[in-house]
Design a protein around this motif. Structure first.
Motif, PDB file in Angstrom:
ATOM      1  N   ALA A 150      -4.217   8.410  -3.223  1.00 53.32           N
ATOM      2  CA  ALA A 150      -2.947   8.248  -2.492  1.00 53.32           C
ATOM      3  C   ALA A 150      -3.217   8.194  -0.995  1.00 53.32           C
ATOM      4  CB  ALA A 150      -1.997   9.392  -2.833  1.00 53.32           C
ATOM      5  N   ARG A 151      -4.130   9.058  -0.551  1.00 56.26           N
ATOM      6  CA  ARG A 151      -4.474   9.112   0.877  1.00 56.26           C
ATOM      7  C   ARG A 151      -5.131   7.792   1.323  1.00 56.26           C
ATOM      8  NH1 ARG A 151      -6.701  14.218   0.854  1.00 56.26           N
ATOM      9  NH2 ARG A 151      -8.803  13.439   0.716  1.00 56.26           N
ATOM     10  N   ALA A 175      -2.330   1.363   4.575  1.00 54.82           N
ATOM     11  CA  ALA A 175      -0.999   0.988   5.074  1.00 54.82           C
ATOM     12  C   ALA A 175      -0.903   1.250   6.572  1.00 54.82           C
ATOM     13  CB  ALA A 175       0.074   1.777   4.327  1.00 54.82           C
ATOM     14  N   ASN A 176      -1.488   2.349   7.009  1.00 58.96           N
ATOM     15  CA  ASN A 176      -1.475   2.703   8.427  1.00 58.96           C
ATOM     16  C   ASN A 176      -2.212   1.641   9.247  1.00 58.96           C
ATOM     17  OD1 ASN A 176      -1.008   4.320  10.712  1.00 58.96           O
ATOM     18  ND2 ASN A 176      -2.939   5.388  10.467  1.00 58.96           N
ATOM     19  N   MET A 177      -3.384   1.221   8.756  1.00 53.92           N
ATOM     20  CA  MET A 177      -4.175   0.213   9.481  1.00 53.92           C
ATOM     21  C   MET A 177      -3.444  -1.132   9.533  1.00 53.92           C
ATOM     22  SD  MET A 177      -8.197   0.907   8.599  1.00 53.92           S
ATOM     23  CE  MET A 177      -8.063   0.886   6.818  1.00 53.92           C
ATOM     24  N   ASP A 178      -2.847  -1.525   8.398  1.00 57.12           N
ATOM     25  CA  ASP A 178      -2.148  -2.822   8.359  1.00 57.12           C
ATOM     26  C   ASP A 178      -0.905  -2.824   9.246  1.00 57.12           C
ATOM     27  OD1 ASP A 178      -3.958  -4.111   6.781  1.00 57.12           O
ATOM     28  OD2 ASP A 178      -2.690  -4.229   4.995  1.00 57.12           O
ATOM     29  N   TYR A 209       0.829  -1.210   0.000  1.00 61.90           N
ATOM     30  CA  TYR A 209       0.000   0.000   0.000  1.00 61.90           C
ATOM     31  C   TYR A 209       0.865   1.262   0.000  1.00 61.90           C
ATOM     32  CZ  TYR A 209      -4.310  -2.665   0.923  1.00 61.90           C
ATOM     33  OH  TYR A 209      -5.390  -3.519   0.827  1.00 61.90           O
ATOM     34  N   ILE A 210       1.987   1.247   0.737  1.00 63.71           N
ATOM     35  CA  ILE A 210       2.906   2.397   0.761  1.00 63.71           C
ATOM     36  C   ILE A 210       3.464   2.630  -0.645  1.00 63.71           C
ATOM     37  CG2 ILE A 210       5.185   3.161   1.571  1.00 63.71           C
ATOM     38  CD1 ILE A 210       4.431   1.628   4.247  1.00 63.71           C
ATOM     39  N   CYS A 245       6.029   5.573   7.558  1.00 64.36           N
ATOM     40  CA  CYS A 245       5.867   5.847   6.112  1.00 64.36           C
ATOM     41  C   CYS A 245       4.411   6.148   5.782  1.00 64.36           C
ATOM     42  CB  CYS A 245       6.291   4.631   5.285  1.00 64.36           C
ATOM     43  SG  CYS A 245       8.043   4.287   5.261  1.00 64.36           S
ATOM     44  N   ALA A 246       3.513   5.328   6.327  1.00 64.53           N
ATOM     45  CA  ALA A 246       2.083   5.456   6.024  1.00 64.53           C
ATOM     46  C   ALA A 246       1.545   6.799   6.506  1.00 64.53           C
ATOM     47  CB  ALA A 246       1.310   4.313   6.676  1.00 64.53           C
TER      48      ALA A 246
END
Length: 275
Positions: A169-170, A176-179, A151-152, A199-200
């Motif tokens: 992109a958001r 990515a943040n959730m994973d 996702y990143i 990164c996320a």
């Protein structure tokens, strides 16, 4: 269309006049599959995935950024189609799905990688089958972290060189943040997951609070050692330089959001507040 001697992959001349972000059924940053290219030089592009950039109305071609380092090409709309939905074969075990996901990621088949990781996670979290890997939360954490990295990568690919963070992109940054957060929950010593969470968070629209959150995650990652550092955080030595570089960027991002003496305060406030 056109004569046979002129390769489809190149426009007759450089774009003249303004380029468009939308034309026909297509829009900038859209993912497409290339096909129907006849010339010897362009045939290797058939079947490849690419992101659209800008449309040149005079040349009637899209600039496309082709994956696997094949660069920017200029193609007609007749050579662009929607990419096929990834198909995951049935009957594969968790380890096979994970391996295929890793292979797809290396081949830049990102959508396929996501599908394989999702199928592996579904098996791991299925109460009825309970594969042996489900006993080890660190194994599941790796899968979530791997998917976060895909996702990143997609977030960066979609964002390209744009100034503003687009909705798509958001969305990838949020996934990515959730994973990566899930990976940290499953394995609180997983330094790479803290790095990926940093990164996320930085992939979202800039704000001081996000920059601080990223710095916090990256500080935890950097506290790690290959054999386990303070609080048992594990971070491979090969990653330390990359994490340090991102930390420098996160600090610059924070300065840009909180500094009073920026050249254009209104613009900074706008950039740093939009959610």
């Amino acid at each position: 269309g056109g004569g046979k001697k002129k390769p489809n992959s190149q426009a007759p001349k450089e774009p003249q006049g303004p380029l468009l972000e939308e034309h026909g059924d297509f829009r900038t940053r859209q993912l497409v599959q290339l096909g129907g290219l006849q010339s010897a030089a362009a045939q290797e592009l058939n079947g490849r995935l690419a992101r659209l950039r800008r449309y040149d109305p005079a040349g009637e071609r899209w600039e496309v950024d082709v994956r696997n380092g094949l660069g920017i090409k200029r193609l007609k709309e007749e050579n662009l189609t929607a990419p096929p939905k990834p198909q995951v074969p049935s009957g594969l075990q968790v380890a096979e799905l994970k391996e295929r996901g890793n292979k797809a990621f290396l081949e830049q088949a990102y959508e396929e990688a996501i599908a394989y990781y999702a199928a592996a996670l579904e098996l791991l979290e299925d109460d009825e089958t309970t594969p042996p890997e489900a006993e080890d939360p660190k194994y599941t954490a790796v899968l979530y972290s791997n998917r976060a990295q895909v996702y990143i990568t997609l977030c960066r690919e979609v964002h390209g060189e744009e100034k503003q963070v687009s909705k798509e992109a958001r969305m990838y940054a949020m996934r990515a943040n959730m994973d990566s957060a899930k990976a940290i929950d499953l394995d609180p010593t997983f330094g790479k997951a803290y790095y990926r969470r940093g990164c996320a968070v930085l992939g979202m629209a800039p704000s001081a609070s996000r920059a601080k959150e990223a710095i916090h995650c990256l500080e935890i990652a950097l506290s790690g050692r290959a054999s386990g550092g303070k609080d048992g955080i594990v971070l491979p030595n090969a990653m330390r330089h990359e994490v340090s570089n991102l930390m420098d960027y996160a600090k610059r991002r924070l300065d840009a959001c909180v500094e009073a003496a920026v050249p254009d305060v209104e613009q900074c406030r706008e950039n740093c507040r939009q959610q």
